[in-house]
Design a protein around this motif. Structure first.
Motif, PDB file in Angstrom:
ATOM      1  N   ALA A  82      37.612  42.194  35.203  1.00  0.00           N
ATOM      2  CA  ALA A  82      37.616  42.112  36.306  1.00  0.00           C
ATOM      3  C   ALA A  82      39.092  41.175  36.794  1.00  0.00           C
ATOM      4  O   ALA A  82      39.295  40.808  35.809  1.00  0.00           O
ATOM      5  N   ALA A  83      39.175  41.574  37.804  1.00  0.00           N
ATOM      6  CA  ALA A  83      40.915  40.829  38.313  1.00  0.00           C
ATOM      7  C   ALA A  83      40.455  41.768  39.578  1.00  0.00           C
ATOM      8  O   ALA A  83      39.732  42.359  40.289  1.00  0.00           O
ATOM      9  N   VAL A  84      41.416  40.434  40.838  1.00  0.00           N
ATOM     10  CA  VAL A  84      41.860  40.505  42.221  1.00  0.00           C
ATOM     11  C   VAL A  84      43.311  39.833  41.718  1.00  0.00           C
ATOM     12  O   VAL A  84      43.789  39.377  41.508  1.00  0.00           O
ATOM     13  N   GLN A  89      43.105  36.366  46.218  1.00  0.00           N
ATOM     14  CA  GLN A  89      41.953  35.960  45.063  1.00  0.00           C
ATOM     15  C   GLN A  89      41.363  34.444  46.013  1.00  0.00           C
ATOM     16  O   GLN A  89      42.017  33.730  47.221  1.00  0.00           O
ATOM     17  N   GLY A  90      40.458  34.161  45.301  1.00  0.00           N
ATOM     18  CA  GLY A  90      39.291  33.134  46.409  1.00  0.00           C
ATOM     19  C   GLY A  90      39.042  33.497  47.958  1.00  0.00           C
ATOM     20  O   GLY A  90      38.663  32.428  49.317  1.00  0.00           O
ATOM     21  N   HIS A  91      38.601  35.017  48.312  1.00  0.00           N
ATOM     22  CA  HIS A  91      38.043  35.184  49.842  1.00  0.00           C
ATOM     23  C   HIS A  91      37.148  36.034  49.289  1.00  0.00           C
ATOM     24  O   HIS A  91      36.887  36.940  50.326  1.00  0.00           O
ATOM     25  N   GLY A  92      35.961  36.067  48.455  1.00  0.00           N
ATOM     26  CA  GLY A  92      35.150  36.974  48.418  1.00  0.00           C
ATOM     27  C   GLY A  92      34.930  38.197  47.987  1.00  0.00           C
ATOM     28  O   GLY A  92      33.938  38.753  47.613  1.00  0.00           O
ATOM     29  N   GLY A  94      35.901  38.766  44.377  1.00  0.00           N
ATOM     30  CA  GLY A  94      35.313  38.781  43.273  1.00  0.00           C
ATOM     31  C   GLY A  94      33.867  39.101  43.371  1.00  0.00           C
ATOM     32  O   GLY A  94      33.108  39.297  42.210  1.00  0.00           O
ATOM     33  N   ARG A  95      33.245  37.948  44.458  1.00  0.00           N
ATOM     34  CA  ARG A  95      32.016  38.013  44.484  1.00  0.00           C
ATOM     35  C   ARG A  95      31.344  39.187  44.934  1.00  0.00           C
ATOM     36  O   ARG A  95      30.287  39.292  44.199  1.00  0.00           O
ATOM     37  N   ARG A 125      39.476  28.312  35.511  1.00  0.00           N
ATOM     38  CA  ARG A 125      39.330  28.971  36.970  1.00  0.00           C
ATOM     39  C   ARG A 125      38.434  30.096  37.154  1.00  0.00           C
ATOM     40  O   ARG A 125      37.056  29.989  37.643  1.00  0.00           O
ATOM     41  N   THR A 126      38.109  30.734  36.036  1.00  0.00           N
ATOM     42  CA  THR A 126      37.220  31.679  35.852  1.00  0.00           C
ATOM     43  C   THR A 126      35.942  31.267  35.025  1.00  0.00           C
ATOM     44  O   THR A 126      34.693  31.743  35.757  1.00  0.00           O
ATOM     45  N   ARG A 128      35.033  28.337  36.431  1.00  0.00           N
ATOM     46  CA  ARG A 128      34.433  28.375  37.610  1.00  0.00           C
ATOM     47  C   ARG A 128      32.950  28.955  38.001  1.00  0.00           C
ATOM     48  O   ARG A 128      32.532  29.242  38.707  1.00  0.00           O
ATOM     49  N   ARG A 132      29.836  29.619  39.714  1.00  0.00           N
ATOM     50  CA  ARG A 132      29.882  29.028  40.721  1.00  0.00           C
ATOM     51  C   ARG A 132      28.719  30.742  41.219  1.00  0.00           C
ATOM     52  O   ARG A 132      27.650  30.884  42.535  1.00  0.00           O
TER      53      ARG A 132
HETATM   54  C1  LIG Z   1      38.287  35.622  38.838  1.00  0.00           C
HETATM   55  C2  LIG Z   1      38.697  36.342  39.508  1.00  0.00           C
HETATM   56  C3  LIG Z   1      37.722  37.704  39.431  1.00  0.00           C
HETATM   57  C4  LIG Z   1      37.643  35.583  40.756  1.00  0.00           C
HETATM   58  O1  LIG Z   1      37.396  36.885  41.389  1.00  0.00           O
HETATM   59  P1  LIG Z   1      38.248  35.596  43.430  1.00  0.00           P
HETATM   60  O2  LIG Z   1      37.706  37.089  44.711  1.00  0.00           O
HETATM   61  O3  LIG Z   1      38.986  34.932  43.162  1.00  0.00           O
HETATM   62  O4  LIG Z   1      36.666  34.889  43.725  1.00  0.00           O
HETATM   63  P2  LIG Z   1      35.536  34.809  44.895  1.00  0.00           P
HETATM   64  O5  LIG Z   1      36.746  34.682  46.424  1.00  0.00           O
HETATM   65  O6  LIG Z   1      34.696  35.711  45.374  1.00  0.00           O
HETATM   66  O7  LIG Z   1      35.437  33.632  44.773  1.00  0.00           O
HETATM   67  C5  LIG Z   1      33.281  33.444  44.797  1.00  0.00           C
HETATM   68  C6  LIG Z   1      33.019  32.082  44.805  1.00  0.00           C
HETATM   69  O8  LIG Z   1      33.496  31.603  42.989  1.00  0.00           O
HETATM   70  C7  LIG Z   1      34.425  30.226  43.878  1.00  0.00           C
HETATM   71  N1  LIG Z   1      36.079  30.583  43.237  1.00  0.00           N
HETATM   72  C8  LIG Z   1      36.187  30.816  42.708  1.00  0.00           C
HETATM   73  N2  LIG Z   1      37.639  30.392  41.527  1.00  0.00           N
HETATM   74  C9  LIG Z   1      37.123  29.274  42.015  1.00  0.00           C
HETATM   75  C10 LIG Z   1      37.919  27.980  41.301  1.00  0.00           C
HETATM   76  N3  LIG Z   1      38.681  28.997  40.970  1.00  0.00           N
HETATM   77  N4  LIG Z   1      37.845  27.030  41.018  1.00  0.00           N
HETATM   78  C11 LIG Z   1      35.933  26.977  42.311  1.00  0.00           C
HETATM   79  N5  LIG Z   1      35.133  27.800  42.472  1.00  0.00           N
HETATM   80  C12 LIG Z   1      35.792  29.104  42.436  1.00  0.00           C
HETATM   81  C13 LIG Z   1      34.594  30.888  45.162  1.00  0.00           C
HETATM   82  O9  LIG Z   1      34.306  29.662  45.664  1.00  0.00           O
HETATM   83  C14 LIG Z   1      33.037  32.001  45.691  1.00  0.00           C
HETATM   84  O10 LIG Z   1      32.255  30.298  45.861  1.00  0.00           O
HETATM   85  P3  LIG Z   1      31.888  30.499  47.677  1.00  0.00           P
HETATM   86  O11 LIG Z   1      31.450  32.073  47.509  1.00  0.00           O
HETATM   87  O12 LIG Z   1      30.540  29.624  47.161  1.00  0.00           O
HETATM   88  O13 LIG Z   1      32.545  29.936  47.974  1.00  0.00           O
HETATM   89  C15 LIG Z   1      39.687  36.578  39.859  1.00  0.00           C
HETATM   90  O14 LIG Z   1      40.300  34.812  40.368  1.00  0.00           O
HETATM   91  C16 LIG Z   1      40.542  37.088  39.003  1.00  0.00           C
HETATM   92  O15 LIG Z   1      41.092  37.815  38.545  1.00  0.00           O
HETATM   93  N6  LIG Z   1      40.712  35.728  38.340  1.00  0.00           N
HETATM   94  C17 LIG Z   1      42.254  36.389  37.396  1.00  0.00           C
HETATM   95  C18 LIG Z   1      41.422  36.766  35.892  1.00  0.00           C
HETATM   96  C19 LIG Z   1      39.953  36.837  35.247  1.00  0.00           C
HETATM   97  O16 LIG Z   1      40.106  35.295  34.551  1.00  0.00           O
HETATM   98  N7  LIG Z   1      38.716  37.562  35.597  1.00  0.00           N
HETATM   99  C20 LIG Z   1      37.341  37.688  34.797  1.00  0.00           C
HETATM  100  C21 LIG Z   1      37.521  37.646  33.650  1.00  0.00           C
HETATM  101  S1  LIG Z   1      37.716  38.954  33.148  1.00  0.00           S
END
Ligand SMILES: CC(C)(COP(=O)(O)OP(=O)(O)OC[C@H]1O[C@@H](n2cnc3c(N)ncnc32)[C@H](O)[C@@H]1OP(=O)(O)O)[C@@H](O)C(=O)NCCC(=O)NCCS
Length: 166
Positions: A82-84, A89-92, A94-95, A125-126, A128, A132
């Motif tokens: 997965a990647a955003v 990132q942090g705007h929902g 990924g969820r 971060r991932t 967490r 979450r």
């Molecule tokens: C991991 C990833 C896919 C998450 O997507 P995102 O859009 O940033 O995450 P969201 O905004 O949907 O977050 C969902 C929940 O996780 C929490 N969250 C996200 N990043 C967080 C962090 N760094 N620390 C703590 N909580 C975190 C959010 O607060 C949210 O919780 P809430 O809905 O209760 O507020 C994205 O950050 C990413 O692409 N990371 C790099 C690549 C990676 O690690 N991919 C996954 C492994 S293959």
């Protein structure tokens, strides 16, 4: 703005690759494997064993998720990549992607979703994020990827437990 989630198509590939290449957590060799999965899916969306969905905001592609049934299991699914986009990132998003995939998995009576990830600090971060969105750490295989880099297996079971009934 709520992202629109839909299956990936060939024309999405450049944007998905841009996001993958711009994700510091992924090594170039990992991006190569992610692209192989994408090509396998685009070549045969039904028979490849992969499902790939993308998230769009307006006309902009902002995230993707690759998942699929784990071969030789009944009702177990792997969430592979997965990647955003960094700036989104942090705007929902990924969820929303994971929730969409879980909805599709539940529709076909999937009962277990599996995420394998690394114990490296870069993935804190991932990890967490996985916690979450409701995944629990089930197992750690020490030094799996490299000395000092463990494999962590996170799981979510369906139907999810009703916290009021525990
Ligand atoms: C991991 C990833 C896919 C998450 O997507 P995102 O859009 O940033 O995450 P969201 O905004 O949907 O977050 C969902 C929940 O996780 C929490 N969250 C996200 N990043 C967080 C962090 N760094 N620390 C703590 N909580 C975190 C959010 O607060 C949210 O919780 P809430 O809905 O209760 O507020 C994205 O950050 C990413 O692409 N990371 C790099 C690549 C990676 O690690 N991919 C996954 C492994 S293959």
């Amino acid at each position: 703005m709520k992202p629109q989630i839909r299956p990936m198509t060939q024309k999405d590939k450049p944007a998905v690759l841009r996001i993958l290449r711009d994700t510091p957590e992924f090594k170039p060799t990992e991006v190569v494997v992610a692209e192989e999965v994408i090509d396998s899916y685009l070549g045969d969306p039904v028979g490849s064993g992969y499902h790939i969905i993308v998230a769009g905001i307006g006309r902009r592609l902002v995230g993707y998720l690759a998942y699929g049934p784990t071969p030789l299991t009944e009702g177990t699914w792997d969430l592979y990549w997965a990647a955003v986009a960094r700036e989104e990132q942090g705007h929902g998003i990924g969820r929303a992607l994971f929730s969409h995939a879980e909805g599709e998995i539940k529709k076909v009576k999937g009962r277990l979703a599996v995420i394998e990830t690394s114990s490296k600090p870069e993935y804190a971060r991932t990890r967490r994020f996985h916690r979450r969105i409701g995944y629990s750490l089930a197992c750690r295989v020490k030094d799996f990827y490299a000395p000092g880099d463990d494999k962590l297996i996170f799981l979510k079971r369906f139907p999810e437990k009703d916290p009021d009934r525990e």
